[in-house]
Design an enzyme around this catalytic site. Structure first.
Site, mmCIF file in Angstrom:
data_model
loop_
_atom_site.group_PDB
_atom_site.id
_atom_site.type_symbol
_atom_site.label_atom_id
_atom_site.label_comp_id
_atom_site.label_asym_id
_atom_site.label_seq_id
_atom_site.Cartn_x
_atom_site.Cartn_y
_atom_site.Cartn_z
ATOM 1 N N LYS A 1 -20.464 9.284 19.219
ATOM 2 C CA LYS A 1 -18.997 8.102 18.921
ATOM 3 C C LYS A 1 -19.647 7.611 20.063
ATOM 4 O O LYS A 1 -19.942 7.863 20.918
ATOM 5 C CB LYS A 1 -17.889 8.501 19.722
ATOM 6 C CG LYS A 1 -17.348 9.592 18.085
ATOM 7 C CD LYS A 1 -16.008 10.338 18.554
ATOM 8 C CE LYS A 1 -15.530 11.436 18.118
ATOM 9 N NZ LYS A 1 -13.654 12.301 18.037
ATOM 10 N N THR B 1 -6.020 18.513 25.682
ATOM 11 C CA THR B 1 -7.083 18.839 26.719
ATOM 12 C C THR B 1 -7.825 17.499 26.979
ATOM 13 O O THR B 1 -8.745 17.356 27.962
ATOM 14 C CB THR B 1 -8.378 19.477 25.445
ATOM 15 O OG1 THR B 1 -8.233 18.398 24.024
ATOM 16 C CG2 THR B 1 -7.977 20.801 25.583
ATOM 17 N N SER C 1 -16.435 17.033 21.101
ATOM 18 C CA SER C 1 -17.530 18.583 21.876
ATOM 19 C C SER C 1 -17.300 20.039 21.516
ATOM 20 O O SER C 1 -17.154 19.547 20.006
ATOM 21 C CB SER C 1 -15.218 19.285 22.163
ATOM 22 O OG SER C 1 -15.588 20.028 23.143
ATOM 23 N N ASP D 1 -9.573 13.511 15.291
ATOM 24 C CA ASP D 1 -9.575 13.532 16.290
ATOM 25 C C ASP D 1 -9.381 14.915 17.503
ATOM 26 O O ASP D 1 -7.911 15.055 16.157
ATOM 27 C CB ASP D 1 -9.597 12.349 16.981
ATOM 28 C CG ASP D 1 -10.482 12.769 19.496
ATOM 29 O OD1 ASP D 1 -11.677 13.483 19.073
ATOM 30 O OD2 ASP D 1 -9.818 12.632 20.116
ATOM 31 N N LEU D 2 -10.068 15.587 17.955
ATOM 32 C CA LEU D 2 -8.974 17.029 18.870
ATOM 33 C C LEU D 2 -8.655 16.584 19.707
ATOM 34 O O LEU D 2 -7.419 16.721 20.001
ATOM 35 C CB LEU D 2 -10.202 17.588 19.059
ATOM 36 C CG LEU D 2 -9.982 19.739 19.492
ATOM 37 C CD1 LEU D 2 -8.939 19.835 18.529
ATOM 38 C CD2 LEU D 2 -11.152 19.951 19.470
ATOM 39 N N SER E 1 -14.889 15.602 16.089
ATOM 40 C CA SER E 1 -14.833 16.151 17.931
ATOM 41 C C SER E 1 -16.795 15.880 18.151
ATOM 42 O O SER E 1 -17.037 16.166 17.788
ATOM 43 C CB SER E 1 -13.923 17.251 18.175
ATOM 44 O OG SER E 1 -14.228 17.674 19.482
ATOM 45 N N ASP F 1 -8.417 9.530 19.723
ATOM 46 C CA ASP F 1 -6.889 8.439 21.023
ATOM 47 C C ASP F 1 -7.723 7.700 21.532
ATOM 48 O O ASP F 1 -7.688 7.118 22.863
ATOM 49 C CB ASP F 1 -6.668 9.591 21.736
ATOM 50 C CG ASP F 1 -7.464 10.104 22.271
ATOM 51 O OD1 ASP F 1 -8.608 10.710 21.932
ATOM 52 O OD2 ASP F 1 -7.283 10.437 23.457
#
Ligand code: BG6
Ligand code: MG
Length: 226
Positions: free
Chosen positions: A148, A19, A119, A11-12, A117, A173
């Site tokens: 997700k 961020t 995003s 994940d980013l 991600s 996270d």
């Protein structure tokens, strides 16, 4: 070494870079404009969730609010502008502790790496951090139809690279992200508090505690379970 993992999917926001905090601040500003307040506890529910779905969850905090579709698009756009302002000056210094070393170790051992991600800003953020070259494939919001906690983000990365799901390790996270990894049948590593990430197969408090050998050890023992 058939037990070894073949793909790490990261994940980013909140794993590779902090961020997640900027998303929180940008949503908070937008919510205040709407007369809605929310705290960090509520924010946990927004982690890993798409921009529009996040807006819907914030609007649901005040059922008296009724926005047209056009207004929602505008608010989501506004939030993204606040977010882009916050990330305008990020660079490699914003990569979370231990992450670049971990990417180097994974790459050095011949294991592939993908990004998973939610995003739409993912490629841009990765580029600003100077980490794009570590990644064999990038899955962002544009590549999936279901976000997700649906597993599609993670299965798309594995399918594209031709790797079996049980040979993959996902790192997240967000509770929604851990759920997505588990549903994909992959080994899930949660980064953060066990209050939110109890469903993960292995949890560390923060990125500095992500140790390559230990993750592989945990993965091998998970894979060996009947
Ligand atoms: C996820 C974040 O990675 O991306 C969420 O955890 C965010 O907080 C989502 O809402 C969508 O991001 P963006 O950049 O497309 O608005
Ligand atoms: Mg995240």
């Amino acid at each position: 070494m058939s037990q070894s993992p073949k793909l790490f999917i990261f994940d980013l926001d909140g794993v590779i870079t902090d961020t997640a905090e900027f998303h929180y601040l940008a949503w908070k500003k937008l919510a205040e404009e709407l007369g809605v307040t929310f705290d960090r506890q509520f924010n946990e529910q927004l982690k890993g969730i798409s921009r529009m779905e996040s807006l819907e969850r914030i609007l649901a905090l005040n059922p008296a609010l009724s926005l047209t579709e056009e207004d929602k698009e505008q608010r989501a756009h506004d939030k993204n502008e606040y977010y882009k302002n916050l990330i305008a000056s990020i660079d490699g210094e914003h990569t979370l502790p231990g992450i670049e070393n971990l990417l180097k170790e994974i790459q050095g051992s011949g294991i592939k790496i993908a990004l998973g991600s939610a995003s739409k800003n993912a490629s841009m953020v990765l580029e600003k951090l100077g980490l794009t070259n570590y990644f064999n494939y990038i899955v962002d919001a544009a590549k999936v139809s279901k976000g997700k906690p649906d597993p599609e983000t993670f299965t798309t990365a594995a399918d594209t690279l031709g790797i079996a799901y049980s040979d993959c390790i996902g790192v997240e996270d967000a509770a929604a992200g851990v759920e997505a990894i588990n549903k994909a049948g992959m080994f899930s590593v949660g980064v953060g508090s066990s209050d939110h990430l109890a469903a993960a197969d292995y949890i560390v408090e923060d990125t500095a505690k992500l140790n390559f050998e230990e993750i592989v050890r945990q993965y091998v023992s998970w894979k060996g379970k009947p």
